[in-house]
Every structure is written in C-alpha cells, then in structure tokens.
Design a protein around this motif. Structure first.
Motif, short mmCIF file in Angstrom:
data_model
loop_
_atom_site.label_atom_id
_atom_site.label_comp_id
_atom_site.label_asym_id
_atom_site.label_seq_id
_atom_site.Cartn_x
_atom_site.Cartn_y
_atom_site.Cartn_z
N ALA A 188 45.12 48.52 33.68
CA ALA A 188 45.43 49.96 33.64
C ALA A 188 46.81 50.24 34.24
CB ALA A 188 44.35 50.73 34.41
N GLN A 189 47.16 49.52 35.31
CA GLN A 189 48.48 49.71 35.92
C GLN A 189 49.58 49.28 34.96
OE1 GLN A 189 49.20 51.15 38.80
NE2 GLN A 189 47.09 51.44 39.46
N LEU A 190 49.40 48.17 34.31
CA LEU A 190 50.39 47.72 33.33
C LEU A 190 50.52 48.72 32.18
CD1 LEU A 190 49.65 43.88 33.05
CD2 LEU A 190 51.75 44.93 33.92
N ALA A 191 49.39 49.22 31.71
CA ALA A 191 49.42 50.18 30.61
C ALA A 191 50.17 51.45 31.01
CB ALA A 191 48.00 50.52 30.17
N GLY A 192 49.97 51.87 32.26
CA GLY A 192 50.66 53.05 32.75
C GLY A 192 52.16 52.89 32.81
N LEU A 193 52.61 51.64 32.88
CA LEU A 193 54.04 51.33 32.90
C LEU A 193 54.56 50.98 31.50
CD1 LEU A 193 54.09 49.11 36.14
CD2 LEU A 193 54.90 51.47 35.93
N GLY A 194 53.70 51.15 30.52
CA GLY A 194 54.10 50.82 29.15
C GLY A 194 54.13 49.33 28.89
N GLU A 195 53.39 48.55 29.69
CA GLU A 195 53.36 47.10 29.56
C GLU A 195 51.94 46.62 29.28
OE1 GLU A 195 56.02 45.15 29.78
OE2 GLU A 195 57.48 46.66 30.44
N LYS A 196 51.83 45.37 28.92
CA LYS A 196 50.52 44.75 28.75
C LYS A 196 50.62 43.28 29.12
CE LYS A 196 51.22 43.90 23.80
NZ LYS A 196 50.69 44.13 22.44
N GLU A 197 49.47 42.65 29.28
CA GLU A 197 49.45 41.23 29.63
C GLU A 197 50.16 40.42 28.54
OE1 GLU A 197 46.20 37.98 31.30
OE2 GLU A 197 45.52 39.87 30.40
N SER A 198 50.97 39.45 28.96
CA SER A 198 51.77 38.66 28.04
C SER A 198 51.96 37.26 28.60
CB SER A 198 53.13 39.33 27.82
OG SER A 198 53.87 39.33 29.03
N GLU A 199 52.80 36.48 27.93
CA GLU A 199 53.12 35.14 28.44
C GLU A 199 53.88 35.23 29.75
OE1 GLU A 199 52.40 31.97 27.43
OE2 GLU A 199 50.96 32.99 26.14
N ARG A 200 54.68 36.28 29.91
CA ARG A 200 55.48 36.47 31.13
C ARG A 200 54.66 37.01 32.29
NH1 ARG A 200 60.10 33.70 31.65
NH2 ARG A 200 61.64 34.16 30.07
N ILE A 201 53.74 37.92 31.98
CA ILE A 201 52.93 38.53 33.03
C ILE A 201 51.46 38.39 32.65
CG2 ILE A 201 52.38 40.64 34.29
CD1 ILE A 201 55.19 41.63 33.74
N ARG A 202 50.77 37.55 33.40
CA ARG A 202 49.35 37.32 33.14
C ARG A 202 48.50 37.87 34.30
NH1 ARG A 202 49.07 31.28 32.83
NH2 ARG A 202 51.20 31.30 33.62
N ILE A 203 47.22 37.98 34.08
CA ILE A 203 46.31 38.51 35.09
C ILE A 203 45.23 37.48 35.39
CG2 ILE A 203 44.55 40.27 35.58
CD1 ILE A 203 46.15 42.20 33.83
N ARG A 204 44.95 37.28 36.68
CA ARG A 204 43.83 36.44 37.11
C ARG A 204 42.89 37.33 37.94
NH1 ARG A 204 42.67 30.95 37.66
NH2 ARG A 204 44.10 30.80 35.89
N HIS A 205 41.67 37.42 37.52
CA HIS A 205 40.73 38.33 38.17
C HIS A 205 40.34 37.83 39.56
CE1 HIS A 205 37.68 41.36 38.63
NE2 HIS A 205 36.71 40.45 38.74
N ALA A 206 40.35 38.76 40.51
CA ALA A 206 39.86 38.51 41.87
C ALA A 206 39.20 39.80 42.33
CB ALA A 206 41.00 38.12 42.81
N PRO A 207 37.89 39.81 42.50
CA PRO A 207 37.17 41.06 42.75
C PRO A 207 37.25 41.61 44.16
CG PRO A 207 35.64 39.23 42.71
CD PRO A 207 36.98 38.66 42.35
N GLU A 208 37.73 40.81 45.11
CA GLU A 208 37.72 41.25 46.51
C GLU A 208 39.15 41.46 47.03
OE1 GLU A 208 33.68 39.18 48.19
OE2 GLU A 208 35.45 37.91 48.00
N VAL A 209 39.27 42.34 48.03
CA VAL A 209 40.56 42.66 48.63
C VAL A 209 40.47 42.50 50.14
CG1 VAL A 209 42.32 44.44 48.97
CG2 VAL A 209 41.06 44.33 46.81
N VAL A 210 41.45 41.82 50.73
CA VAL A 210 41.53 41.72 52.19
C VAL A 210 42.28 42.95 52.69
CG1 VAL A 210 42.47 40.43 54.14
CG2 VAL A 210 41.50 39.20 52.19
N LEU A 211 41.65 43.70 53.58
CA LEU A 211 42.26 44.90 54.13
C LEU A 211 43.18 44.54 55.29
CD1 LEU A 211 39.08 47.18 54.21
CD2 LEU A 211 40.77 46.94 52.37
N MET A 212 44.10 45.44 55.62
CA MET A 212 44.99 45.21 56.75
C MET A 212 44.22 45.12 58.06
SD MET A 212 48.06 44.86 55.66
CE MET A 212 49.33 45.38 54.47
N THR A 213 43.06 45.74 58.11
CA THR A 213 42.25 45.74 59.34
C THR A 213 41.31 44.55 59.43
OG1 THR A 213 40.69 47.20 58.18
CG2 THR A 213 42.34 48.25 59.60
N ASP A 214 41.22 43.75 58.37
CA ASP A 214 40.33 42.58 58.38
C ASP A 214 40.88 41.48 59.27
OD1 ASP A 214 38.40 43.59 56.68
OD2 ASP A 214 39.31 42.76 54.87
#
Length: 338
Positions: A46-72
């Motif tokens: 969605a972020q790439l689409a908002g910038l007029g971009e999409k996944e490509s050979e140059r920019i790929r996406i690897r899914h990671a469902p969790e986020v480390v917070l600054m407070t962790d």
C-alpha cells in the motif's frame, strides 16, 4: 565487486513505514541499489502504491508480521518477536539473500539481531558502533558510540583497527590517523585504564596511532579516527547532536531577526544552507556496526527519506568495499603479530 540487495527494516523508526519506503524508492532511483523491504507485506504494498510504485526487481518485499518497538528490550528479537522485521532482515544477510541490513528502529535490538544472525567477524572480540562526525576538513570517525559501556584494553585496540579500515574507505586514505580520546594529549593524562590502552595502541602495527586526543580534536580534522569506550562515546554523540541543533537554531534565529536587513540575510543564507547540510546527520545516513560478520547500518530513530536513502547508499558501498573481509584480515594479522 558485484553485491546483492540491501535488506531494509521498513517498520523501524519514528516515521516508518512511509518515510522508510520513500527512502528506498529514492535510493533505487538515484543509485541503482536493489532493496528488499522487510515488514508487513500488505502495508508495504500500500505504501509503494501511494508513491506510484509497485514491487519490482529493484524493490522487493519480504513479509515480516512483527515489529520491534522502541520501548522493547533488545533481547525481544531472540526471545519473543522472532518474526520481527529487523530479525528477518538480518537473517536475509546471514542466508546470503542480502548484502547488508539497514534499520532506523530500536538500536539495541538491531545490534542483537545482527550479532545473533551474523555472529562476530573472525578474531573480533566485541563489535563497535562507528559514525562520521563533521569537521572543517572531511570528517572524523568516532567509535564506540554505545555498543560497549564496559571495555577491556584489547577491545579498544581492535576498535582502532576497525575504525582505521572504515576511515580508509570513507575518506580514501591509505593510513588514517588514529587517536585515543582522553583528557589531555600528554601520555601521562587520563586514568590507569586509558594509559594502558595508550601503550597497547602504540604497539599495534595495524594502525597509524598518533596518541591521546582531546574532545575538541574530534572537530578539528587533524585526526581521522577517535577511539573511546561506548559509555564515553554515547555521551559525545548526544552532546554533539544537542550542540549542533542549538547552533543551527541560533543561526536561524539570527537570520530572521530585525538586526539583519533582508538583503544581508539573503546574502548569507546560501552559506548557512551549506553549513546546515554539513551538520545534518541525514547526510551521513547512519552509523555502522563494525565487527559483526556482515554489513549493518544503524540510522537515527528520527530518520526520514533522505537519511534512509543515504544509509542504503552507505550500506551498498560498504558491501562493495568488502569491509568485513578487510577487518577479518587485519585483526588476524594483528593477532598473529602479537
């Protein structure tokens, strides 16, 4: 030297994921760098689409469902959030699917993930955070900036070796000058620990050691590398950031005050913009974690697109330079000589 993509922790940082994704797009466009965005796949698409971009050979996406917070706690990447974006990104480097990792997220967690996934470079006792500080010439590499608050003599000697290699790459100098941060330039200054480090660094053939240096020498430009423990280094870093912010703000206030005419202010503003750019951490991208068996660039938590773009450029340059191999060879040669 041909290198692979850079893994980018797209969920780490105060302005993630939007500014991080923007930085990736700009790095790919401006420098031709391949980037793997690591994070929630649906969010990143969605972020790439908002910038007029999409996944490509140059920019790929690897899914990671969790986020480390600054407070962790940093250890959460091992004991809890094993599928976090920074852990997955670091694992890509370990598996050879990426040539380096960049993160603006939790610094401690980034270091833990890198060390857990990469391990230490052969012969290295402790990793160190290194960053280029601006000065009136080219810059000064300062390390350690917080990875090790308690150090042994041998750690600082190795920091000098690693910092020298780093400076030789970024400044293109064959024999960078290395100094030890102390309270005076004389050999007798400092405490017992710093004097022991001084003697050990003088005996290290892998570095061009010039002796003790003082805090003000960081900004003079007469020395290329300044070595200290992580406790002192982190204080130096935070004070420098605070002073830089204050000075830039004071100059901005002066330029907008009634003391200067509009014509006079217009004349000095181009020089001020150059000064502000030189003082801006975004120009340097981020700090590098030296001593791990892979390229790891740690960005300021407040990094926006320009800082991320420049950090990706730095990570790519370090991968091309073979900095890890250079450190391994120098450390091994030093251990053999001693």
């Amino acid at each position: 030297m041909t290198v692979g993509p850079i893994a980018l922790d797209a969920m780490g940082g105060d302005f993630a994921p939007l500014e991080v994704v923007k930085g990736a797009v700009r790095a790919s466009r401006d420098f031709g760098i391949d980037v793997v965005l690591v994070g929630d796949e649906s969010v990143l698409k969605a972020q790439l689409a908002g910038l007029g971009e999409k996944e490509s050979e140059r920019i790929r996406i690897r899914h990671a469902p969790e986020v480390v917070l600054m407070t962790d706690a940093p250890s959460v990447v091992i004991r809890g959030k094993r599928r976090s974006s920074i852990r997955v990104a670091s694992n890509l480097v370990k598996r050879g699917e990426a040539s380096g990792v960049v993160s603006a997220g939790n610094t401690g967690a980034t270091m833990v993930a890198a060390r857990f996934e990469f391990g230490l470079a052969q012969g290295v006792e402790r990793p160190a955070i290194a960053q280029v500080f601006p000065n009136r010439k080219h810059g000064t590499v300062v390390l350690d900036l917080g990875a090790n608050v308690d150090c042994k003599v041998g750690y600082l000697v190795q920091f000098g070796v690693m910092g020298s290699i780093y400076a030789s790459i970024v400044f293109q100098k064959r024999r960078p000058k290395v100094g030890l941060l102390s309270i005076g330039s004389e050999d007798t200054k400092g405490n017992e620990f710093s004097r022991n480090v001084l003697r050990a660094m003088r005996d290290e053939p892998a570095i061009n050691f010039v002796g003790n240096v003082e805090g003000r020498d960081v900004f003079k430009g007469d020395v290329d590398v300044v070595v200290c423990d992580g406790f002192v280094g982190n204080i130096v870093l935070k004070i420098t950031e605070g002073v830089a912010t204050m000075v830039v703000g004071m100059v901005q206030d002066a330029l907008s005050s009634e003391v200067l005419s509009k014509a006079g202010a217009a004349l000095v503003r181009p020089s001020f913009r150059r000064f502000k750019k030189q003082m801006d951490y975004a120009e340097y991208g981020g700090a590098i974690l030296l001593g791990v068996n892979g390229v790891c660039v740690i960005c300021h938590g407040g990094s926006k697109a320009r800082a991320i773009r420049n950090a990706l450029k730095r990570a790519h340059e370090f991968a091309v330079s073979g900095i890890v191999q250079q450190i391994t060879e120098k450390i091994e040669a030093s251990r053999t000589a001693s």
